[in-house]
Design a protein around this motif. Structure first.
Motif, PDB file in Angstrom:
ATOM      1  N   UNK A 230      -5.621  -3.812 -20.511  1.00 14.32           N
ATOM      2  CA  UNK A 230      -4.594  -4.252 -20.048  1.00 14.32           C
ATOM      3  C   UNK A 230      -3.827  -3.182 -20.674  1.00 14.32           C
ATOM      4  N   UNK A 231      -3.742  -2.413 -22.223  1.00 16.05           N
ATOM      5  CA  UNK A 231      -2.812  -2.070 -22.495  1.00 16.05           C
ATOM      6  C   UNK A 231      -3.258  -0.371 -22.062  1.00 16.05           C
ATOM      7  N   UNK A 232      -4.577   0.067 -21.198  1.00 16.26           N
ATOM      8  CA  UNK A 232      -4.735   1.560 -21.621  1.00 16.26           C
ATOM      9  C   UNK A 232      -4.672   1.767 -19.706  1.00 16.26           C
ATOM     10  N   UNK A 233      -4.150   0.574 -19.222  1.00 13.28           N
ATOM     11  CA  UNK A 233      -3.927   1.360 -17.552  1.00 13.28           C
ATOM     12  C   UNK A 233      -3.215   2.344 -17.667  1.00 13.28           C
ATOM     13  N   UNK A 234      -2.867   2.904 -16.703  1.00 12.69           N
ATOM     14  CA  UNK A 234      -1.850   4.154 -16.333  1.00 12.69           C
ATOM     15  C   UNK A 234      -0.905   4.076 -15.574  1.00 12.69           C
TER      16      UNK A 234
ATOM     17  N   UNK B 253     -10.322 -13.256 -30.915  1.00 16.66           N
ATOM     18  CA  UNK B 253     -10.735 -11.535 -31.081  1.00 16.66           C
ATOM     19  C   UNK B 253     -11.521 -11.077 -29.643  1.00 16.66           C
ATOM     20  N   UNK B 254     -12.478 -11.211 -29.768  1.00 13.10           N
ATOM     21  CA  UNK B 254     -13.260 -10.046 -29.118  1.00 13.10           C
ATOM     22  C   UNK B 254     -12.238 -10.245 -27.239  1.00 13.10           C
ATOM     23  N   UNK B 255     -11.676 -11.133 -26.123  1.00 16.18           N
ATOM     24  CA  UNK B 255     -10.249 -11.207 -25.777  1.00 16.18           C
ATOM     25  C   UNK B 255      -9.756 -10.191 -25.933  1.00 16.18           C
ATOM     26  N   UNK B 256      -9.131 -10.277 -27.045  1.00 14.59           N
ATOM     27  CA  UNK B 256      -7.799  -9.259 -27.484  1.00 14.59           C
ATOM     28  C   UNK B 256      -8.333  -8.181 -27.189  1.00 14.59           C
ATOM     29  N   UNK B 257      -9.529  -7.955 -27.844  1.00 13.84           N
ATOM     30  CA  UNK B 257      -9.507  -6.421 -28.230  1.00 13.84           C
ATOM     31  C   UNK B 257      -9.598  -5.555 -26.824  1.00 13.84           C
ATOM     32  N   UNK B 258     -10.902  -6.679 -25.791  1.00 17.43           N
ATOM     33  CA  UNK B 258     -11.365  -6.123 -24.380  1.00 17.43           C
ATOM     34  C   UNK B 258     -10.960  -6.280 -23.580  1.00 17.43           C
ATOM     35  N   UNK B 259      -9.771  -7.780 -23.161  1.00 15.86           N
ATOM     36  CA  UNK B 259      -9.110  -7.746 -22.199  1.00 15.86           C
ATOM     37  C   UNK B 259      -8.044  -7.167 -22.413  1.00 15.86           C
TER      38      UNK B 259
ATOM     39  N   UNK C 298      -7.499  -4.235 -38.231  1.00 14.96           N
ATOM     40  CA  UNK C 298      -7.091  -4.889 -39.687  1.00 14.96           C
ATOM     41  C   UNK C 298      -6.738  -6.301 -38.762  1.00 14.96           C
ATOM     42  N   UNK C 299      -5.625  -6.065 -37.991  1.00 17.26           N
ATOM     43  CA  UNK C 299      -5.218  -7.615 -37.277  1.00 17.26           C
ATOM     44  C   UNK C 299      -6.173  -7.864 -36.742  1.00 17.26           C
ATOM     45  N   UNK C 300      -7.010  -7.572 -35.709  1.00 15.64           N
ATOM     46  CA  UNK C 300      -7.887  -8.068 -34.318  1.00 15.64           C
ATOM     47  C   UNK C 300      -9.051  -8.501 -35.308  1.00 15.64           C
ATOM     48  N   UNK C 301      -9.792  -7.866 -36.349  1.00 22.25           N
ATOM     49  CA  UNK C 301     -10.288  -8.259 -37.415  1.00 22.25           C
ATOM     50  C   UNK C 301     -10.024 -10.016 -38.029  1.00 22.25           C
ATOM     51  N   UNK C 302      -8.566  -9.672 -38.122  1.00 19.24           N
ATOM     52  CA  UNK C 302      -8.475 -10.871 -38.974  1.00 19.24           C
ATOM     53  C   UNK C 302      -8.375 -12.376 -37.295  1.00 19.24           C
ATOM     54  N   UNK C 303      -8.074 -11.754 -37.006  1.00 19.85           N
ATOM     55  CA  UNK C 303      -7.955 -13.152 -35.128  1.00 19.85           C
ATOM     56  C   UNK C 303      -9.653 -12.673 -34.856  1.00 19.85           C
ATOM     57  N   UNK C 304      -9.867 -12.220 -35.139  1.00 18.89           N
ATOM     58  CA  UNK C 304     -11.742 -12.262 -34.774  1.00 18.89           C
ATOM     59  C   UNK C 304     -12.926 -13.389 -35.631  1.00 18.89           C
ATOM     60  N   UNK C 305     -11.875 -13.244 -37.056  1.00 18.13           N
ATOM     61  CA  UNK C 305     -12.749 -14.029 -37.885  1.00 18.13           C
ATOM     62  C   UNK C 305     -12.415 -15.472 -37.474  1.00 18.13           C
ATOM     63  N   UNK C 306     -11.361 -16.160 -37.665  1.00 20.79           N
ATOM     64  CA  UNK C 306     -10.047 -17.006 -37.513  1.00 20.79           C
ATOM     65  C   UNK C 306     -11.269 -17.584 -36.075  1.00 20.79           C
TER      66      UNK C 306
END
Length: 106
Positions: free
Chosen positions: A29-33, A18-24, A5-13
């Protein structure tokens, strides 16, 4: 990782943000081990607290709980931060922690 829901709000605005937030940020970054979610959450909360970005704290407090950080650990982190970020920043962060506890668990 992030709340859809938070990412969708960013993507709408701002679709590109939104794409950079989700993908990068969250899918890369958050998935690096190299660092775990607990460490990333602590780093993020410390940075947001130091910069006074309290509007971002509720989302990241919920994420920190999902990453295994307890209320006591978060309170201790904010207490520790009081000496490095200043009392007002730490107290503001603790206020957001208290607000989060008043809401149902995410």
């Amino acid at each position: 990782m992030a709340d859809n829901a938070d990412l969708e709000r960013i993507a709408i605005l701002a679709p590109k943000l939104g794409a950079i937030t989700r993908e990068l940020l969250f899918d890369d970054i958050w998935q690096s081990d190299i660092l775990g979610g607990r460490e990333r959450s602590l780093i993020t909360l410390a940075t947001l607290t130091a910069l006074g970005r309290v509007e971002q704290l509720p989302f990241h407090l919920a994420l920190a709980h999902r990453n295994g950080l307890s209320r006591e650990e978060l309170a201790e982190a904010f207490t520790h931060l009081a000496f490095y970020t200043g009392w007002p920043a730490a107290v503001s962060a603790l206020s957001r922690l208290a607000e989060r506890e008043e809401q149902p668990c995410l």
